[in-house]
Design a protein around this motif. Structure first.
Motif, PDB file in Angstrom:
ATOM      1  N   ARG A   1       0.790  -1.389   0.175  1.00  0.00           N
ATOM      2  CA  ARG A   1      -0.020  -0.044   0.383  1.00  0.00           C
ATOM      3  C   ARG A   1       0.605   1.691  -0.209  1.00  0.00           C
ATOM      4  O   ARG A   1       1.930   1.240   0.773  1.00  0.00           O
ATOM      5  N   ARG A   2       0.919   1.759  -0.780  1.00  0.00           N
ATOM      6  CA  ARG A   2       1.625   3.502  -0.484  1.00  0.00           C
ATOM      7  C   ARG A   2       0.347   4.853  -1.006  1.00  0.00           C
ATOM      8  O   ARG A   2       0.961   5.855  -1.138  1.00  0.00           O
ATOM      9  N   LYS A   3      -1.179   4.407  -0.927  1.00  0.00           N
ATOM     10  CA  LYS A   3      -2.157   5.742  -0.863  1.00  0.00           C
ATOM     11  C   LYS A   3      -3.340   5.458   0.154  1.00  0.00           C
ATOM     12  O   LYS A   3      -3.682   4.124   0.317  1.00  0.00           O
ATOM     13  N   PRO A   4      -3.933   6.813   0.407  1.00  0.00           N
ATOM     14  CA  PRO A   4      -4.728   6.445   1.663  1.00  0.00           C
ATOM     15  C   PRO A   4      -5.551   6.831   0.671  1.00  0.00           C
ATOM     16  O   PRO A   4      -6.082   6.902  -0.718  1.00  0.00           O
ATOM     17  N   ARG A   5      -7.444   5.922   1.178  1.00  0.00           N
ATOM     18  CA  ARG A   5      -8.422   6.415   0.535  1.00  0.00           C
ATOM     19  C   ARG A   5      -8.978   7.617   0.335  1.00  0.00           C
ATOM     20  O   ARG A   5      -9.679   7.954  -0.706  1.00  0.00           O
ATOM     21  N   ARG A   6      -8.621   7.866   1.498  1.00  0.00           N
ATOM     22  CA  ARG A   6      -9.720   9.108   1.826  1.00  0.00           C
ATOM     23  C   ARG A   6      -8.663  10.308   2.437  1.00  0.00           C
ATOM     24  O   ARG A   6      -7.783   9.989   3.360  1.00  0.00           O
ATOM     25  N   LEU A   7      -8.673  11.214   1.963  1.00  0.00           N
ATOM     26  CA  LEU A   7      -7.574  12.285   2.462  1.00  0.00           C
ATOM     27  C   LEU A   7      -7.632  13.760   2.974  1.00  0.00           C
ATOM     28  O   LEU A   7      -8.104  14.206   2.035  1.00  0.00           O
ATOM     29  N   TYR A   8      -7.655  14.112   3.917  1.00  0.00           N
ATOM     30  CA  TYR A   8      -7.857  15.377   4.539  1.00  0.00           C
ATOM     31  C   TYR A   8      -7.066  15.898   5.030  1.00  0.00           C
ATOM     32  O   TYR A   8      -5.995  15.703   4.539  1.00  0.00           O
TER      33      TYR A   8
END
Length: 269
Positions: free
Chosen positions: A177-184
């Motif tokens: 994994r290297r990316k989020p599902r949601r980014l705040y």
């Protein structure tokens, strides 16, 4: 050497990543090389206390500050610190202590007392020379990646490079994994262009809107990034940038992120 400067669990993870020491000459070998763990203690002492390299107490640490600086230079050039950070993130994911579902990003200004790369007039410090730390963390505030730019760079311009700096995190079966599902993110990242770019990467952007009254509810998730910066700047060497070489300051940033990850591992077991 003070034992608290380099705990055993940290040394066990750093030692395999260090480049091999150069062989001693047969004739005129010179002084014995300072042990690697002692040199790391010198680096840790400067990172924690913020003292100048020349002021490192040899009697306490076991080596001079010049020796510690040289090892920092050599190990930074060898890529030790990003590999250490990636290895600890893998351990956290294997232990189910990493949550990449919700991540947060932000930037923080620091004053730069010397010139060098990634230094620019800071808009929040009367145009004095400064740099900026850009950080992305998981839902628990664990640092995933950190980058360094000039103090005059806008946060949103570093959003995609920061996402690209997240290493492939292994630890479980399947693809890393290297990316989020949601980014705040806060209002500084409120640009529709970057929202579209995040959607193209399969990341749902949750960014506060400019010109809208406070109370969006994002703060209940975004507060972890502020806490992570507080953790990071507990290392006094990072509160003000003294290093002329940007790669050395970046190396200290990555070492600090690794220590924060290690602390999370310790508290979980």
């Amino acid at each position: 050497m003070r034992a608290d400067l380099v705990p055993d669990d940290l040394w066990e993870r750093v030692a395999p990543l260090l480049p091999p020491a150069p062989e001693r000459r047969y004739r005129h070998p010179g002084r014995l090389r300072v042990p690697e763990r002692v040199a790391l203690a010198g680096i840790m002492y400067v990172l924690r206390t913020g003292v100048a390299w020349r002021d490192v107490p040899t009697e306490t640490v076991g080596c001079s500050g010049v020796t510690a600086w040289r090892r920092l230079r050599d190990w930074t050039e060898a890529g030790v610190w990003p590999r250490l950070h990636a290895a600890l993130l893998t351990e956290l994911r294997r232990a189910d202590l990493l949550d990449l579902g919700d991540c947060a990003v932000d930037g923080s200004h620091v004053r730069a007392l010397k010139r060098g790369e990634h230094v620019g007039p800071s808009p929040v410090d009367r145009a004095r020379p400064g740099s900026k730390h850009h950080l992305i963390v998981d839902r628990h505030g664990t640092p995933l990646a950190v980058t360094l730019t000039g103090g005059n760079r806008h946060d949103v311009t570093q959003l995609l490079p920061l996402l690209d700096a997240v290493p492939p995190i292994r630890g479980l079966r399947g693809r890393p994994r290297r990316k989020p599902r949601r980014l705040y993110a806060d209002r500084g990242y409120d640009f529709d262009k970057y929202r579209r770019l995040l959607w193209k990467r399969g990341i749902k952007p949750l960014i506060a809107r400019r010109g809208v009254a406070h109370g969006s509810g994002l703060g209940k998730v975004r507060w972890v990034i502020e806490r992570a910066f507080a953790w990071l700047h507990q290392f006094k060497r990072l509160r003000i940038r003294y290093e002329i070489r940007a790669d050395l300051h970046q190396g200290l940033l990555e070492l600090a992120c690794s220590i924060i990850c290690l602390r999370r591992l310790r508290t979980a077991f």
